[in-house]
Design a protein around this motif. Structure first.
Motif, PDB file in Angstrom:
ATOM      1  N   GLY A 375       1.136  -1.131   0.132  1.00  0.00           N
ATOM      2  CA  GLY A 375       0.185  -0.315  -0.319  1.00  0.00           C
ATOM      3  C   GLY A 375       1.181   1.555   0.016  1.00  0.00           C
ATOM      4  N   LEU A 376       1.984   0.719   0.717  1.00  0.00           N
ATOM      5  CA  LEU A 376       3.252   2.551   0.665  1.00  0.00           C
ATOM      6  C   LEU A 376       3.526   3.135  -1.006  1.00  0.00           C
ATOM      7  CD1 LEU A 376       4.202   4.913   2.349  1.00  0.00           C
ATOM      8  CD2 LEU A 376       6.057   3.023   2.919  1.00  0.00           C
ATOM      9  N   CYS A 377       3.900   1.735  -1.342  1.00  0.00           N
ATOM     10  CA  CYS A 377       4.766   1.302  -1.945  1.00  0.00           C
ATOM     11  C   CYS A 377       3.908   1.968  -3.805  1.00  0.00           C
ATOM     12  CB  CYS A 377       5.844   0.743  -2.726  1.00  0.00           C
ATOM     13  SG  CYS A 377       7.124  -0.055  -1.902  1.00  0.00           S
ATOM     14  N   TYR A 378       2.699   1.950  -3.518  1.00  0.00           N
ATOM     15  CA  TYR A 378       1.683   2.282  -4.282  1.00  0.00           C
ATOM     16  C   TYR A 378       0.502   3.945  -4.090  1.00  0.00           C
ATOM     17  CZ  TYR A 378      -0.861  -0.523  -7.851  1.00  0.00           C
ATOM     18  OH  TYR A 378      -1.838  -1.272  -9.507  1.00  0.00           O
ATOM     19  N   PHE A 379       1.226   4.096  -3.326  1.00  0.00           N
ATOM     20  CA  PHE A 379       0.537   5.425  -2.613  1.00  0.00           C
ATOM     21  C   PHE A 379       0.968   6.471  -3.395  1.00  0.00           C
ATOM     22  CE2 PHE A 379       0.905   8.738   0.304  1.00  0.00           C
ATOM     23  CZ  PHE A 379      -0.734   9.531   0.155  1.00  0.00           C
ATOM     24  N   LEU A 380       2.556   6.145  -3.394  1.00  0.00           N
ATOM     25  CA  LEU A 380       4.055   6.879  -3.249  1.00  0.00           C
ATOM     26  C   LEU A 380       4.255   7.154  -4.402  1.00  0.00           C
ATOM     27  CD1 LEU A 380       6.578   5.626  -0.978  1.00  0.00           C
ATOM     28  CD2 LEU A 380       5.380   7.835  -0.816  1.00  0.00           C
ATOM     29  N   PHE A 381       4.131   5.552  -5.202  1.00  0.00           N
ATOM     30  CA  PHE A 381       3.954   6.312  -7.274  1.00  0.00           C
ATOM     31  C   PHE A 381       2.789   6.911  -7.819  1.00  0.00           C
ATOM     32  CE2 PHE A 381       2.148   3.314 -10.388  1.00  0.00           C
ATOM     33  CZ  PHE A 381       3.699   3.822 -11.871  1.00  0.00           C
ATOM     34  N   MET A 382       1.083   6.567  -6.779  1.00  0.00           N
ATOM     35  CA  MET A 382       0.744   7.299  -7.610  1.00  0.00           C
ATOM     36  C   MET A 382       0.435   8.934  -6.982  1.00  0.00           C
ATOM     37  SD  MET A 382      -2.301   4.226  -6.618  1.00  0.00           S
ATOM     38  CE  MET A 382      -4.139   5.339  -7.399  1.00  0.00           C
ATOM     39  N   ILE A 493      -5.586   7.613  -0.015  1.00  0.00           N
ATOM     40  CA  ILE A 493      -5.001   6.621   0.667  1.00  0.00           C
ATOM     41  C   ILE A 493      -6.673   5.781   0.500  1.00  0.00           C
ATOM     42  CG2 ILE A 493      -6.021   6.497   3.004  1.00  0.00           C
ATOM     43  CD1 ILE A 493      -3.990   9.742   3.370  1.00  0.00           C
ATOM     44  N   LEU A 494      -7.764   6.151  -0.310  1.00  0.00           N
ATOM     45  CA  LEU A 494      -8.630   5.093  -0.135  1.00  0.00           C
ATOM     46  C   LEU A 494      -8.332   4.148  -0.732  1.00  0.00           C
ATOM     47  CD1 LEU A 494     -11.535   3.837   0.876  1.00  0.00           C
ATOM     48  CD2 LEU A 494     -12.360   5.743  -1.077  1.00  0.00           C
ATOM     49  N   TYR A 495      -7.925   4.580  -2.287  1.00  0.00           N
ATOM     50  CA  TYR A 495      -7.557   3.423  -3.632  1.00  0.00           C
ATOM     51  C   TYR A 495      -6.685   2.537  -2.649  1.00  0.00           C
ATOM     52  CZ  TYR A 495      -6.249   2.123  -7.901  1.00  0.00           C
ATOM     53  OH  TYR A 495      -5.639   1.734  -9.311  1.00  0.00           O
ATOM     54  N   ASN A 496      -5.909   3.301  -2.039  1.00  0.00           N
ATOM     55  CA  ASN A 496      -5.110   2.117  -1.498  1.00  0.00           C
ATOM     56  C   ASN A 496      -5.433   0.977  -0.700  1.00  0.00           C
ATOM     57  OD1 ASN A 496      -1.742   2.400  -3.035  1.00  0.00           O
ATOM     58  ND2 ASN A 496      -2.940   4.537  -2.505  1.00  0.00           N
ATOM     59  N   VAL A 497      -6.233   1.787   0.240  1.00  0.00           N
ATOM     60  CA  VAL A 497      -6.812   0.812   1.426  1.00  0.00           C
ATOM     61  C   VAL A 497      -7.570   0.044   0.717  1.00  0.00           C
ATOM     62  CG1 VAL A 497      -8.474   0.500   2.915  1.00  0.00           C
ATOM     63  CG2 VAL A 497      -6.673   2.584   3.427  1.00  0.00           C
ATOM     64  N   ILE A 498      -8.347  -0.231  -0.035  1.00  0.00           N
ATOM     65  CA  ILE A 498      -8.913  -0.758  -0.946  1.00  0.00           C
ATOM     66  C   ILE A 498      -8.133  -1.544  -1.950  1.00  0.00           C
ATOM     67  CG2 ILE A 498     -10.969  -0.988  -2.871  1.00  0.00           C
ATOM     68  CD1 ILE A 498     -12.162   1.340  -2.522  1.00  0.00           C
ATOM     69  N   TYR A 499      -7.280  -1.046  -2.195  1.00  0.00           N
ATOM     70  CA  TYR A 499      -6.818  -1.699  -3.307  1.00  0.00           C
ATOM     71  C   TYR A 499      -5.957  -3.236  -2.463  1.00  0.00           C
ATOM     72  CZ  TYR A 499      -1.655  -3.320  -5.626  1.00  0.00           C
ATOM     73  OH  TYR A 499      -0.797  -3.890  -6.003  1.00  0.00           O
TER      74      TYR A 499
END
Length: 592
Positions: A375-382, A493-499
């Protein structure tokens, strides 16, 4: 294959390894090998891409409005007249913006074509005209041209037609050529501007009070002319209105726009407050030149009324910048993205190694760290992509380039189903497995946690390549909403929680059941096929029909199209390979 080995579909020979079979096909049956390994996937992808293009671009996605019945009551000084009822069928309109000025010789040629000929020929065409006189550089309409030129990346020159982003015709010779694409369109939202960005809304959805400058609206051989201050002049030819038709009701914008298309104008106006005029003359650019020039000087409407208008509330289906619609898009795209076969495969592989330790606690620690790190990597990337789109999102070519790469990522995922190979190389999995075994030997929970984080971070950076499509598409859509930065971050943040929800579910299932089952390569292939079509359809939607994203049911439509394309791909792949195999077996005397 097992003990029977790997059998050649052409000649029937068997081989101990898939590599030996592959080399045999290359050397003995090259036409079959390259035809099935390259030709069939290319043919299948081409066929289904064309079908998706038709579904996304050529099929209109703005629902036809329902039939509405409007009843108006007329009150005279002493009695109530019968009620007049009209039924209006609202159909999709093709809307364009046209810039011209009086005194421009090139405009004198195009004005009668765009403003008189086309609206009479194409009854669903709506032309929003901005006109001023030569030299009036401070006129509101001249300023509006400058805003449009800046936002739509065009030139501040006339005559000019704007159909949408990247769809602009400018000049005496180019403007008439816009008729061909216009005649082929079933509908086109009005190209508007808002907060220094281009937006699109159907004609039924636009709010007249928010149109910049002093526009004229031409449609169906009629005209609406803004005089400022919420007053409009409506001109038409046909049945006249009488003084007794004037009432006390104030007309709203929705009712006013329908005057352009209603059959019984007098019945539609009856009961509303308006002032009857003696017709209206609307000058073209040709009015600035002598009659000997041969230019058409003006359009004449034998009937006209001046109508005070109050702004109506936005229609219930006006979903532009709607938080509810963005929330639904966020949940649906994140849900699609969460079906990440690469992350599933790596996670279940790591956990299956941890099962040998027999420790539920260690499974939860390593699995939890992997999920949080994902989730953290995805958040930073997005977040990085969101900044790119917020800073340079108005550069049209950037959107096309990025969406092109996203579409390519989707096609590569589809290719991985049609041209199967292990989702991760055995060498890479072996190195990951060795790292996990070294982590398991550490007794310190802190060392296990830090080591798991470092390993998970490395794996997830690599996995971003596997699923680059969804985050890029979503951040481009998110950047188009005019929201504060903190709200953008909350949506990420919502997107990555769902991811990470499916990944967390896998960790819990392994920890509490201590089961050794992990994702098979075939299941991973199917997941990649579905995610590939989801990415491809979303990218095509952003590029070819962005107005579709304004509707709440877009996510469901995209999901259904992707699932249908995936099912069609699987059916075509099985059918074509089976047909080729049957032909080879039938024609080969050695086939067994």
């Amino acid at each position: 294959m097992g003990s029977k080995g790997y059998r050649c579909r052409v000649c029937g020979k068997t081989f101990k390894t898939s590599y030996a079979l592959k080399q045999h096909l290359k050397s003995s049956h090259p036409r079959y090998y390259y035809g099935t390994r390259m030709g069939i996937p290319c043919m299948i992808i081409t066929a289904v891409v064309l079908a998706s293009l038709f579904a996304v671009y050529l099929t209109p996605h703005q629902p036809t409005q329902t039939i509405t019945k409007i009843t108006t009551s007329i009150q005279t000084t002493s009695q109530t007249a019968p009620t007049t009822t009209q039924t209006i069928q609202k159909t999709e309109k093709t809307c364009i913006v046209y810039f011209t000025y009086i005194g421009c010789p090139n405009c004198a040629v195009t004005d009668p074509i765009v403003l008189s000929k086309w609206p009479m020929k194409y009854r669903r065409l709506v032309v929003i005209e901005y006109v001023w006189r030569d030299g009036e550089i401070t006129h509101p309409n001249a300023k509006t041209l400058g805003e449009y030129a800046r936002i739509y990346h065009s030139h501040a020159a006339v005559p000019q037609i704007i159909l949408g982003r990247g769809k602009i015709w400018l000049g005496r010779d180019e403007v008439p050529r816009a008729e061909k694409p216009l005649s082929a369109l079933k509908a086109n939202p009005c190209p508007l501007i808002s907060d220094s960005k281009p937006i699109s809304k159907s004609f039924e959805e636009i709010k007249l009070k928010e149109l910049p400058g002093l526009p004229k609206i031409w449609a169906n051989g009629r005209i609406l002319i803004s005089t400022g201050g919420g007053n409009w002049i409506f001109g038409w030819n046909g049945s006249r209105v009488m003084a007794g038709d004037v009432g006390d009701k104030i007309m709203d914008e929705k009712h006013l726009k329908q005057l352009l298309f209603v059959e019984d104008v007098r019945g539609w106006l009856r009961g509303y407050r308006f002032e009857v005029l003696e017709g209206v003359k609307v000058p073209f650019s040709g009015s600035a030149f002598p009659p000997s020039s041969g230019y058409v000087p003006a359009a004449y409407f034998e009937n006209a009324v001046k109508i005070p208008v109050e702004a109506s509330d936005p229609p219930p289906n006006d979903s532009e910048d709607s938080p509810i619609n963005l929330l639904m898009l966020t949940i649906s795209i994140a849900g699609m993205d969460s079906l990440n076969p690469c992350a599933f495969y790596i996670l279940t592989f790591l956990l299956s190694i941890l099962l040998y330790a027999g420790s539920r606690k260690r499974i939860l620690i390593v699995g939890g760290v992997f999920v949080i790190t994902s989730g953290l990597c995805y958040f930073l990337f997005m977040a990085a992509w969101l900044n790119v789109f917020l800073i340079a999102g108005e550069i049209e070519i950037l959107v096309w380039i990025v969406m092109g790469f996203a579409a390519l990522a989707g096609i590569l995922n589809i290719k991985d189903y049609l041209y199967p190979k292990p989702i991760e190389s055995s060498g890479r999995l072996a190195r990951i497995g060795a790292s996990m075994r070294r982590l398991m030997m550490r007794k310190s929970m802190l060392a296990l946690t830090l080591g798991s984080f470092a390993l998970a971070f490395t794996v997830n950076i690599y996995e971003l390549i596997c699923t680059v499509g969804f985050p890029v598409i979503y951040t481009e859509i998110l950047s188009s909403y005019n929201l504060p930065l903190i709200v953008h971050i909350l949506y990420l943040i919502l997107y990555n929680v769902i991811y990470v929800i499916p990944l967390a579910a896998i960790v819990l299932a392994f920890a509490f059941t201590l089961g050794g089952r992990r994702l098979t390569e075939y299941q991973a292939r199917v997941l990649k096929l579905v995610s590939g079509w989801l990415i491809l359809v979303l990218a095509l939607t952003v590029l070819l029909n962005p107005a579709m994203l304004e509707h709440p049911l877009t996510s469901l439509q995209v999901m259904l199209m992707a699932l249908g394309a995936s099912a069609l791909t699987m059916a075509l792949e099985r059918g074509i390979r089976g047909w080729i195999y049957a032909r080879r077996v039938h024609s080969s005397p050695r086939a067994g």
